[in-house]
Scaffold this motif. Structure first.
Motif, short mmCIF file in Angstrom:
data_model
loop_
_atom_site.label_atom_id
_atom_site.label_comp_id
_atom_site.label_asym_id
_atom_site.label_seq_id
_atom_site.Cartn_x
_atom_site.Cartn_y
_atom_site.Cartn_z
N TYR A 99 24.35 27.88 34.77
CA TYR A 99 25.26 26.74 34.66
C TYR A 99 26.41 26.80 35.66
N ALA A 100 26.41 27.82 36.50
CA ALA A 100 27.58 28.05 37.35
C ALA A 100 27.37 27.59 38.79
N ALA A 101 28.49 27.46 39.50
CA ALA A 101 28.49 26.93 40.86
C ALA A 101 29.15 27.91 41.82
N ALA A 102 28.84 27.75 43.10
CA ALA A 102 29.48 28.53 44.15
C ALA A 102 30.62 27.72 44.75
N ILE A 103 31.74 28.37 45.00
CA ILE A 103 32.86 27.71 45.68
C ILE A 103 32.81 28.10 47.15
N ALA A 104 32.94 27.12 48.03
CA ALA A 104 32.90 27.37 49.46
C ALA A 104 33.76 26.33 50.15
N THR A 105 34.00 26.50 51.43
CA THR A 105 34.73 25.47 52.17
C THR A 105 33.79 24.33 52.55
N GLY A 146 20.31 22.20 51.57
CA GLY A 146 20.40 22.19 50.11
C GLY A 146 19.71 23.39 49.47
N ALA A 147 19.65 24.52 50.18
CA ALA A 147 18.95 25.70 49.65
C ALA A 147 19.62 26.24 48.39
N ILE A 148 20.94 26.12 48.31
CA ILE A 148 21.64 26.60 47.12
C ILE A 148 21.33 25.67 45.94
N GLU A 149 21.42 24.37 46.19
CA GLU A 149 21.12 23.40 45.13
C GLU A 149 19.65 23.54 44.71
N ALA A 150 18.79 23.93 45.62
CA ALA A 150 17.38 24.12 45.27
C ALA A 150 17.22 25.20 44.20
N THR A 151 18.19 26.09 44.10
CA THR A 151 18.14 27.11 43.06
C THR A 151 18.87 26.64 41.80
N GLY A 152 19.33 25.39 41.81
CA GLY A 152 19.93 24.81 40.61
C GLY A 152 21.45 24.86 40.55
N HIS A 153 22.07 25.31 41.64
CA HIS A 153 23.51 25.53 41.61
C HIS A 153 24.28 24.58 42.52
N LYS A 154 25.35 24.04 42.01
CA LYS A 154 26.22 23.18 42.79
C LYS A 154 27.05 24.02 43.75
N VAL A 155 27.38 23.42 44.90
CA VAL A 155 28.36 24.01 45.80
C VAL A 155 29.64 23.18 45.66
N ILE A 156 30.69 23.80 45.16
CA ILE A 156 31.99 23.15 45.02
C ILE A 156 32.77 23.42 46.30
N THR A 157 33.37 22.37 46.89
CA THR A 157 34.00 22.59 48.20
C THR A 157 35.51 22.53 48.13
#
Lengths: 343, 343, 343, 343
Positions: A77-83, A94-105
């Motif tokens: 249920y968690a997301a990665a924070i990035a710039t 979208g390789a991160i989203e492909a694993t089900g995770h949002k990238v928060i910018t």
């Protein structure tokens, strides 16, 4: 034509290639258990002053390393924070989203994340009464050096790590070009320092003298099941020796740092060429240089050397990228100097 | 205490409830094949002037409808474009990313997407030589009305649809509160118009008088395998009659529009109360009203009515949301008026 | 000690290595656009008699190739059909499921799928009134040669393809060890024949003389967005030349087939050694041989050569795997022969 | 025509409906925080003798509950173990795989898993030297009662739980029809016993008298982030009261068990009708009965009552399913009896 398009437009550094040649006829275990992988891990362990909890894995490329590590560190249920400019946010399909995770910018400051903005975001997030209805921040991702060629100071990175620890979020450092950051003038970060200030990082090989390969390091130990995660992501090499042998060479006699220093030196000389010609260059102490050129300038240089457009800036100027590597020679720079002189 | 917290803080509209009561003792087919679902579909078909290619499905909630439709419309490698304030980007816990798809964000203009910014983004994207290295835009998602209570004009939405068609991207309209948009003063969009200007939309029931249920409409036909996609997303009701019966009631004698008009009227009277008291209110012609209050004002009102914080604005003011529904009465508004008078 | 553990326990075939050496100092384009990748594709195109619609991509490993191709060929709601012993069902850590797709299993006949069982399954599936409530078959996956070292006849594979076409399902052939199948005695399948009887296949390099690399071929063209899918799966090599150069070598002067024939010949001689010693060997015309050994026999052989347990059979016997490759020599076989003589 | 097709072919039990009517005009909090949800949880807590660590959530349907719970309990690289006939393996359109997890299957004994087969599988798995290359078992899923109408004894289920604990795998019990199992003749399992012998289970409402709703129970506490997981799966009801009110009614005055007992009684009378007519019936002590009919028998019965084909058995016989519910009356059984008499 001489190419400054990237640091992956050459073969392997000769010493890396030589080690592949020297070891080719030996038989080995596979899937990470070959002797060179073991040796290379020991050398990385030493160079990074890792303790016995640390785990090291060799993957083949950056996007793969990012997706595998992030997927392993995050609960579903968690997301990665990035710039906003982070590689995982822009250039990984979208390789991160492909694993089900949002990238928060968060905002990018020439590629860098600011600790205070990270703190403000997390503080606001967990004070929002609806936070459980949102993708929950699960880790922080930064690049060192950044996509824009800039680096963090130790203080800046430590500040980020302090925020991470406060919120119990692992800090993951994408080091696809790590050597160029460590060898940059003014860099006060070392490999051991880095290993002591994050939960995961990788030492990029593909862009620093190897044919392929990234060394993923978990200084405090890998997440449970990480070997299986690597396999599940199609990132486990049957002939793992190809990564092991290359990293064995890269971490023998300081080769990794020598390659990096060479490329940075070449990049600094390149900066001077651009600056002397009155061209506008972005601030970057590493092997990637970003220069503003108008169409006429671009066409003039393109007759002599290869380089890549980075992003349009306005009606007149576009930002172009020029990159050095282990393979960049004095002659290459002379060709570029001559080309610049035609402007 | 009277609650203006949301339009899902009440039970069903009495006519909806009555239909559930009247039909309760009848046996029915399941999984969408009950007679009321069939009837409700016919009524929606008529109200939306759909042709025989159109497909309609009943799902239980908005996040579920968004995730299921977007997952069905996108190939694996593609992303949804939405505004930064879009429900799918903010308040769905990463449900879209959970299906493997990135949400690409464009600026939000009080909740609205601008066609020219969409066009500029897509033009830049497909002219970027590295576009195949990025998550490829695969559909455009807008909300009607928006999360900020605003609506699009027919012209604005048509402009977006024209851009979509130019790039062969389906346009998907989240209508969780659709009725409140259609019944807003000045709205020049109708259900048939909407059905003719997008590839998918849904008519929200949960927030417009039903206990639960969203009617997903594909005016030109559903994507292949959509029934299986609904099941796969855990969105297929065994007792599908509960959605069918409710939508059958909502689309009988114009009930859906009557409910919506009532709530909008109540919201407009509420606006006047706030305005007369000199409070700053955001522009919104629908059933959600957003008001700036300082802490003292908030506390004073909170003694009399319930409402929700929306977002902090500055050190002094916070934006609060007040929502009307089918259940909002003259008496409710009088309580609010009295509360405002205490400020 | 001599290892018969796998066909990925050696370095690259000397000619492959030599080509890497010869080309190392040249600069190249990246991400698949280097000259050797282009050359290698032309050679594969010729060897497979592909027409101009065909697309070829180089990925690094088998699990990665399987996950990327299957994810690209299937709509979200669909499943891959494979045998119970299929690599994707057993030894890929759930890599297919990680992309959201179920693996539906049919019986394995020494690794082979039977066309009539496939047909019976599909016939029953689509006649089941609840089929839309199940994961819908979306492609058929077979391995050539199989995980058990066996091969299909052209007729067997064509029968499977006919069933696939009847149900409009693409047939995808995992050829991680393809050469060993094509060069097996009695094999009546050629590369051009294979290309004409499936929708996707790959030519394995890792296990047939390369350091890494699989050539994925879509004889009728790749699914839309496949390049982006490769990137999204972390399967796009920045220095794509490492795959290109190796396949360029493998498809020069018939090297790929020569390597394969050599290993098969060695395996057939190995079979004789086992047979002459009265050991029970599984039927396999390719480079993997499966032998029943009791504990005493296993320990005796283990003093002289390395090999792997495959699966327990009963209280007395375990099945062991012995594998040959380009690197297997007469001397290696002699060591094995001597070891067998000690039994 | 009277339908024995399913236990979801009727509306709500009158008492459940009445509670929806009685509470409809009250305002409530949303997203699980309404008063009836709180009340219902307390009643379930009491009925199940849960301690204060336990967590309860209301979701709308079975597939959704299975996918959400399994996704929350498993790390990314892990798989669920189930029988071949398990609902998650057969009739959920790949909903588990859609969350990235493999379903590993064990033999089904009339729907039941055998503890010794589970143990043998896990023992073999973790002794396989290549286990890290496979999808790692992460939980065990059983249904109570099973898809075939059968139940486990307390001893059988405890044996499974002991194996689970030995391997540190959570046991998850799908109770979509739980009441019918608990009220079956000979059942030595109670709700408190069940809660003490697993890590997660749910009490099905949809098939036991409610319009919709499943009560998911984690006796030792929910996995971290479960609320967000529910939202992310599109399973969070805005008007959560609809589940809360219904379960509040179902757990008042033992209604849930009364409904279940009634349906089981009716099913046992139905069994006698079939048996007296000499028809072959599968062993099932619950509300689902499975009868072998030839085509002539099926057609004869179909003139009088509705029922569903379950699976083809041979050229002559097909297995058909007849289901009872709260709504099944003496008259319904009489109609069936008359129909059977025509055979």
């Amino acid at each position: 034509m001489i190419s400054f398009e990237s640091d992956y437009n050459n073969g392997a550094h000769p010493k890396v290639l030589q080690h592949l040649i020297d070891t080719n006829s030996e038989q080995s275990a596979s899937y990470g258990y070959d002797r060179w992988s073991q040796q290379a891990k020991e050398k990385i362990r030493l160079a990074s002053q890792l303790n016995s909890n640390a785990d090291i894995f060799f993957l083949t490329g950056g996007t793969q390393a990012n997706a595998t590590v992030i997927d392993a560190l995050l609960p579903s249920y968690a997301a990665a924070i990035a710039t906003t400019t982070a590689h995982i946010n822009v250039h990984e399909s979208g390789a991160i989203e492909a694993t089900g995770h949002k990238v928060i910018t968060l905002p990018s400051h020439q590629g860098r994340m600011h600790a205070d903005e990270l703190h403000a975001y997390l503080n606001a997030f967990f004070n929002d009464p609806t936070w459980e209805h949102m993708a929950v921040p699960g880790l922080v991702y930064v690049t060192f050096p950044t996509e824009m060629g800039t680096i963090y100071t130790a203080e800046e990175l430590e500040d980020i790590h302090i925020v991470c620890k406060h919120y119990q979020l692992p800090l993951f450092i994408d080091g696809a070009r790590m050597g160029y950051g460590l060898m940059a003038e003014g860099c006060d970060i070392t490999l051991p320092w880095l290993a002591a200030h994050c939960e995961a990082f990788y030492i990029g090989g593909t862009k620093v003298g190897a044919l392929c390969g990234e060394a993923v390091v978990f200084p405090k130990g890998a997440p449970r099941g990480f070997f299986t995660m690597v396999k599940r992501h199609g990132a486990l090499l049957a002939k793992s020796r190809i990564a092991g042998v290359q990293f064995d060479a890269l971490f023998t006699d300081n080769l990794y740092m020598d390659i990096s220093r060479h490329a940075v030196n070449m990049a600094m000389r390149m900066r001077k060429l651009f600056a002397n010609a009155g061209l506008t260059i972005k601030d970057s102490p590493t092997n990637q240089q970003f220069v503003l050129l108008n169409q006429q300038q671009q066409q003039a240089l393109s007759k002599h050397v290869l380089f890549e457009p980075w992003e349009p800036v306005d009606n007149v100027y576009t930002l172009y990228r020029f990159v050095t590597s282990w393979a960049t020679t004095d002659d290459d720079l002379q060709v570029l100097a001559n080309a610049i002189n035609t402007l």
